[in-house]
Design a protein around this motif. Structure first.
Motif, PDB file in Angstrom:
ATOM      1  N   LEU A  55       3.082  -8.937   8.818  1.00  0.00           N
ATOM      2  CA  LEU A  55       4.126  -9.684   9.531  1.00  0.00           C
ATOM      3  C   LEU A  55       5.282  -8.773   9.955  1.00  0.00           C
ATOM      4  O   LEU A  55       6.002  -9.089  10.901  1.00  0.00           O
ATOM      5  CB  LEU A  55       4.666 -10.818   8.651  1.00  0.00           C
ATOM      6  N   PHE A  56       5.468  -7.660   9.255  1.00  0.00           N
ATOM      7  CA  PHE A  56       6.534  -6.715   9.636  1.00  0.00           C
ATOM      8  C   PHE A  56       6.414  -6.301  11.105  1.00  0.00           C
ATOM      9  O   PHE A  56       7.396  -6.005  11.756  1.00  0.00           O
ATOM     10  CB  PHE A  56       6.441  -5.430   8.793  1.00  0.00           C
ATOM     11  N   PHE A  57       5.155  -6.229  11.592  1.00  0.00           N
ATOM     12  CA  PHE A  57       4.958  -5.717  12.938  1.00  0.00           C
ATOM     13  C   PHE A  57       5.421  -6.682  14.020  1.00  0.00           C
ATOM     14  O   PHE A  57       5.568  -6.289  15.164  1.00  0.00           O
ATOM     15  CB  PHE A  57       3.477  -5.396  13.170  1.00  0.00           C
ATOM     16  N   VAL A  60      -0.259  -9.572   3.846  1.00  0.00           N
ATOM     17  CA  VAL A  60       0.267 -10.526   4.829  1.00  0.00           C
ATOM     18  C   VAL A  60       1.690 -10.125   5.221  1.00  0.00           C
ATOM     19  O   VAL A  60       2.046 -10.046   6.402  1.00  0.00           O
ATOM     20  CB  VAL A  60       0.296 -11.960   4.247  1.00  0.00           C
ATOM     21  N   LEU A  61       2.501  -9.842   4.217  1.00  0.00           N
ATOM     22  CA  LEU A  61       3.898  -9.501   4.466  1.00  0.00           C
ATOM     23  C   LEU A  61       4.015  -8.267   5.352  1.00  0.00           C
ATOM     24  O   LEU A  61       4.753  -8.259   6.347  1.00  0.00           O
ATOM     25  CB  LEU A  61       4.575  -9.252   3.114  1.00  0.00           C
ATOM     26  N   TRP A  62       3.269  -7.237   4.996  1.00  0.00           N
ATOM     27  CA  TRP A  62       3.378  -5.992   5.764  1.00  0.00           C
ATOM     28  C   TRP A  62       2.815  -6.169   7.173  1.00  0.00           C
ATOM     29  O   TRP A  62       3.280  -5.542   8.120  1.00  0.00           O
ATOM     30  CB  TRP A  62       2.712  -4.846   4.991  1.00  0.00           C
ATOM     31  N   ASP A 118      10.393  -7.219  19.819  1.00  0.00           N
ATOM     32  CA  ASP A 118      11.713  -6.858  20.322  1.00  0.00           C
ATOM     33  C   ASP A 118      11.799  -5.406  20.794  1.00  0.00           C
ATOM     34  O   ASP A 118      12.550  -5.096  21.707  1.00  0.00           O
ATOM     35  CB  ASP A 118      12.771  -7.122  19.245  1.00  0.00           C
ATOM     36  N   TYR A 119      11.047  -4.502  20.157  1.00  0.00           N
ATOM     37  CA  TYR A 119      11.241  -3.085  20.469  1.00  0.00           C
ATOM     38  C   TYR A 119      10.259  -2.544  21.509  1.00  0.00           C
ATOM     39  O   TYR A 119      10.537  -1.557  22.173  1.00  0.00           O
ATOM     40  CB  TYR A 119      11.093  -2.235  19.189  1.00  0.00           C
ATOM     41  N   PRO A 149       8.369  -9.044  14.412  1.00  0.00           N
ATOM     42  CA  PRO A 149       9.722  -9.015  14.996  1.00  0.00           C
ATOM     43  C   PRO A 149       9.994  -7.704  15.729  1.00  0.00           C
ATOM     44  O   PRO A 149      10.471  -7.704  16.864  1.00  0.00           O
ATOM     45  CB  PRO A 149      10.628  -9.158  13.773  1.00  0.00           C
ATOM     46  N   VAL A 150       9.658  -6.585  15.095  1.00  0.00           N
ATOM     47  CA  VAL A 150       9.946  -5.307  15.729  1.00  0.00           C
ATOM     48  C   VAL A 150       9.025  -5.068  16.916  1.00  0.00           C
ATOM     49  O   VAL A 150       9.443  -4.518  17.936  1.00  0.00           O
ATOM     50  CB  VAL A 150       9.875  -4.147  14.712  1.00  0.00           C
ATOM     51  N   TRP A 204       2.861  -0.429  19.538  1.00  0.00           N
ATOM     52  CA  TRP A 204       3.383  -1.750  19.172  1.00  0.00           C
ATOM     53  C   TRP A 204       2.403  -2.858  19.529  1.00  0.00           C
ATOM     54  O   TRP A 204       2.343  -3.881  18.857  1.00  0.00           O
ATOM     55  CB  TRP A 204       4.742  -2.013  19.828  1.00  0.00           C
ATOM     56  N   GLN A 262       7.858 -18.786  13.541  1.00  0.00           N
ATOM     57  CA  GLN A 262       7.660 -18.099  12.267  1.00  0.00           C
ATOM     58  C   GLN A 262       8.372 -18.833  11.125  1.00  0.00           C
ATOM     59  O   GLN A 262       8.008 -18.692   9.967  1.00  0.00           O
ATOM     60  CB  GLN A 262       8.168 -16.662  12.392  1.00  0.00           C
ATOM     61  N   LEU A 303       1.080  -9.073  -0.193  1.00  0.00           N
ATOM     62  CA  LEU A 303       1.756  -7.912   0.395  1.00  0.00           C
ATOM     63  C   LEU A 303       1.124  -7.516   1.722  1.00  0.00           C
ATOM     64  O   LEU A 303       1.811  -7.119   2.655  1.00  0.00           O
ATOM     65  CB  LEU A 303       1.743  -6.732  -0.573  1.00  0.00           C
TER      66      LEU A 303
END
Lengths: 380, 520
Positions: A98-100, A94-96, A106-107, A102-103, A120, A62, A92
């Motif tokens: 991409l939020f999905f 794209v950004l939002w 990992d989660y 890392p979490v 997820w 990333q 925005l």
């Protein structure tokens, strides 16, 4: 300074290209894996296998994206300013999306609950599929020209809307981009898995590889026969201090093919897209997945390179005030900054490639269901 | 024309997303070194418990890290999406440290974090320790380059304005890198991160000890956190004072505002412990002073004066007047760039160009400028005193309270009987939020205190924004609030769940609360 200003301007066009291609090859394969995740993984264990093929690497990959953004900021500040603010809602999105990632990575497997995990999984799908789609759409719009202009203190004004970005040619470019990234991700997945997942990934690779080549061809024909393309009509001083308001530009349908006439060798770039794409299709079909991955990487160089070579020296043409178009010559940073950033890139890029390769070699091999069971508490 | 509402919403969105990002960053910066210490002990002694410590605290670190990465991308996007003119105007200087951060630091950190989590069985002990160290080095180098970029916003050295390209351009890269404000900020900020990491481990370990569970694990963790935390909090305080000194040189306005110093006192100035600032009349209604202290902190001398806000206002009023001339000359020069006389005249006043630009908020043309508008622009150069004065004091007070806590925790760790002192353990537990509160306060002082500038003395905030619609800003702000609220709930849920479960979540069979799931 080791090179003069015009040479550095060209070098930075190439380096931005290298970073975009690096992003597409590295982050692209884990985005492709994310896109395929809900479809090639039919149960929780299969999905964990899919996720763990990129588990140790997605974060480093990333950074190609982050560094690409930073390099455009440093080398082409006015492009960064105009494109990011003009494409506000697209960026925005794209950004939002991409939020999905890392979490999601990992989660997801930290809680034993089917709804939690499948939520997820779809998040990772969004994080994998939306960015390549929007970047493709953005390139499709750049090729047609974008409605923006500057006032005399160089404040950028964007006069289009978000929905205006979703025109037919741009959507076609979005399909090419998504297919290319999914193709590449599917080949990677076939390389790192076995059995059912590998078989499904191979099928996906064949479908998306063909889709990429068909879409790429269609886009090429559209450009050759379409109504867009721009050319600089004033005398060019490539060594001048950058001022995007100092030239005249006109709309010339078909102008995007002019570079191939001027320098026929550049035709090797679109040829590479075909050669790489076809070779990757053949190799993945034969089960030679590593060689196929190398071939699809070349296909990516060819596809992105074709967009770059066709538009050169334009980076962001303006459809409403063509004279305000941003080009390699007049949208750049100062000679000094280009020089410093050149050295930073030349020194660090080989080091990055070296330790990234080492990280992949440490984690090499097939990810299997047995691996997931053994690492129940630490695997994604 | 850019509306005030657009500027306010853009600022609000940046502040909200940056402060939110900064909830996760300090813990990452500090925890990586805690992990390095624990794993080094493991490699040196071969005791498995230290490996378990590295892995368990690493798991919590990973939950935090995921949100740090998520929210960090926002910030890099946002300069372009919401601060387009800023990006154009200073990208020649500001973009470089951001790009170098990616190349030198973020790649290192992000590549090795993957091997940190997944490489335990594939690397030798020494190799894995090296991976952890490289991850820590990457994290801290990342902070260095970000703070070099931020330090330049506070103290814009090594650059000058070019009328030909209509932007600031780099003249001396190394001046930007070795900017004293940037270096001071870097050490102060990473030390604050170390304190955050130490407090996190100290508090959760104290909770295990209060419950009498996983005692050996918790005691060892507590001792490491106490020692590392004590060293770090000393460093934060000493280097924070050093930052104060650097500010005394570079940003006297911010220093005067956070100390509520309205008038220039004869040197050495006194320090206001408590004050009730009166913004309208530009004086304090009430104050308790300690003589000499401010002069010593701000100038390291007994004879140098620190200017008060009233004096700064008078000086800036003159600079605004000169700035009006600079803007007019620039406009003329843009029309006839070859005119040598104009260029010479502009060069004489261009240092005050930014002060002239402040008036663009009030007047479309410099011909409309009146003395009242010049007064207003000069008044704008003084940030609001009350919020700065109090947030700074909360940060400092918490810093000293944490110094006491870590001091006692270390003292009783050396004596060896901390586990029998519930008051100390409870103190440690209840202090868990304090480093975060201080970090956010510190961030607020640094950034709010820079107003009305994005680049101090060079580019007003008002001119820096993208020309978006107010509705776009409402929409994106709502999106960020929604996403970030959801993410915070999820993160806190996981953090609390795994902290409660404790090292048993590793599934090693050596701890309380082991979980075993049936395999599908």
């Amino acid at each position: 300074m080791i090179f003069d200003y015009p040479t550095f301007k060209i070098i930075w066009w190439l380096l931005v290209g290298v970073l975009l291609v690096g992003f597409a090859i590295m982050d692209g394969h884990d985005m492709g894996v994310g896109t395929l995740l809900p479809f090639v993984g039919r149960n929780d264990e299969e999905r964990r296998v899919v996720i763990n093929t990129v588990g140790p690497h997605w974060d480093g990959n990333q950074v190609w994206f982050i560094t690409g953004g930073g390099a455009i900021f440093a080398a082409w500040p006015i492009v960064y300013a105009t494109a990011f603010s003009g494409f506000y809602w697209a960026m925005l999105a794209v950004l939002w999306a991409l939020f999905f990632r890392p979490v999601g990575f990992d989660y997801r497997s930290k809680i034993h609950n089917a709804t939690w995990r499948s939520t997820w999984d779809w998040g990772l799908f969004i994080g994998g599929a939306v960015p390549p789609l929007i970047f493709g759409v953005a390139f499709g719009n750049l090729l047609q020209g974008v409605p923006f202009h500057f006032d005399d203190t160089l404040v950028p004004y964007y006069t289009g809307s978000f929905w205006g970005l979703l025109n037919p040619f741009a959507l076609l470019a979005g399909v090419v981009s998504t297919a290319m990234i999914t193709f590449h991700g599917a080949i990677y997945l076939a390389h790192r898995t076995e059995g059912d997942i590998q078989r499904r990934a191979t099928t996906a690779a064949l479908i998306f590889g063909v889709l990429m080549l068909v879409g790429f061809t269609a886009a090429g024909l559209w450009i050759a026969n379409g109504s867009f393309g721009y050319a600089i009509t004033s005398v060019l001083d490539t060594a001048a201090l950058p001022n995007p308001l100092a030239k005249t530009v006109e709309l010339q349908p078909g102008a995007w093919l002019a570079n191939y006439d001027k320098a026929p060798l550049t035709m090797l770039v679109p040829a590479l897209a075909y050669a790489g794409g076809l070779a990757a299709l053949l190799l993945v079909w034969k089960g030679r997945t590593l060689a196929a991955f190398v071939a699809s990487s070349f296909a990516i160089i060819g596809v992105i390179g074709t967009a770059g070579v066709s538009m050169f020296p334009f980076v962001m043409p303006s459809s409403t005030v063509p004279g305000a178009s941003l080009t390699v010559w007049d949208a750049v940073s100062s000679h000094r900054t280009l020089g410093i950033m050149f050295w930073a890139t030349v020194i660090f890029m080989p080091i990055i490639v070296a330790y990234t390769s080492w990280a992949y070699s440490v984690m090499a091999g097939k990810v299997t269901a047995a691996y997931i069971r053994e690492n129940e508490h630490s695997a994604y | 024309m850019v509306s005030e509402q657009l500027v306010d919403l853009s600022r609000l969105q940046f502040a909200a997303t940056a402060m939110y990002h900064f909830l996760f960053v300090p813990l990452t910066i500090g925890m990586v070194w805690m992990l390095v210490i624990m794993e080094s002990v493991y490699v040196m002694t071969g005791k498995t418990i230290y490996k378990d410590m590295t892995r368990f605290w690493g798991k919590l670190f990973g939950i935090n890290f995921a949100l740090g990465v998520t929210t960090g991308i926002t910030l890099e996007f946002q300069f372009g999406t919401n601060w387009a003119y800023y990006s154009h105007y200073v990208g020649d200087i500001f973009g470089a440290p951001l790009a170098i951060e990616g190349l030198m630091a973020f790649f290192l950190e992000s590549t090795f974090i993957g091997l940190f989590f997944f490489g335990w069985d594939r690397l030798s002990r020494q190799q894995h320790l090296l991976v952890t160290i490289l991850m820590a080095v990457g994290t801290n180098l990342s902070a260095l380059w970000i703070l070099i970029a931020n330090g330049w916003m506070q103290n814009p050295v090594g650059s000058e304005f070019s009328y030909e390209t209509m932007r600031m351009e780099l003249t001396d890269f190394w001046a930007v890198v070795f900017n004293p404000v940037a270096q001071g900020k870097f050490v102060h900020t990473v030390s604050a991160g170390y304190v955050t990491g130490a407090m996190f481990v100290l508090s959760i370990s104290a909770w295990y000890l209060l419950r009498g569970r996983d005692v050996e694990f918790a005691k060892r963790s507590f001792r490491i956190a106490a020692a590392f935390g004590f060293a770090s909090i000393c460093s934060v305080i000493v280097l924070g004072d050093e930052s104060g000194y650097a500010l005394g040189e570079a940003q006297q306005t911010k220093l005067a505002a956070m100390e509520a110093m309205w008038e220039t006192e004869p040197a050495p100035a006194s320090f206001n412990v408590i004050a009730v600032p009166n913004e309208a009349e530009m004086k304090n209604d009430f104050a308790i002073h300690i003589p000499w202290v401010m002069g010593l902190i701000g100038t390291r001398s007994l004879d140098k004066e620190l200017p008060g806000l009233n004096q700064i206002y008078a000086l800036n009023r003159e600079r605004v007047k000169v700035g009006v001339e600079a803007v007019k000359l620039l406009e003329a020069l843009r029309k006839s760039p070859q005119d040598a006389a104009l260029r010479e005249a502009f060069d004489r006043v261009k240092d005050d160009l930014g002060f002239g630009l402040l008036l663009k908020k009030y007047a479309a043309s410099m011909d409309d400028v009146t003395p009242e508008l010049i007064d207003r622009a000069a008044r704008d150069t003084l940030p609001k005193v009350t919020p700065l004065f109090w947030t700074f004091r909360i940060m400092v007070a918490l810093g000293f309270a944490m110094l006491a806590l870590f001091g006692l925790a270390l003292w009783y760790s050396i004596k060896g009987d901390f586990a029998q002192r519930p008051w100390l353990l409870r103190w440690a537990l209840w202090f868990l939020p304090m480093p975060w509160i201080s970090c956010e306060m510190g961030w607020f002082v640094a950034e709010y205190g820079r107003q009305p500038w994005t680049i101090y003395g060079v580019l007003p905030t008002h001119l820096s924004v993208s020309t978006l619609t107010v509705n776009s800003l409402y929409g994106s702000l709502a999106g960020f609030v929604g996403f970030y609220t959801l993410l915070l709930i999820v993160e806190m849920y996981l953090m609390v769940k795994f902290a409660r479960q404790g090292p048993g979540s590793l599934g090693t069979g050596r701890y309380l609360n082991e979980t075993h799931h049936a395999h599908a």
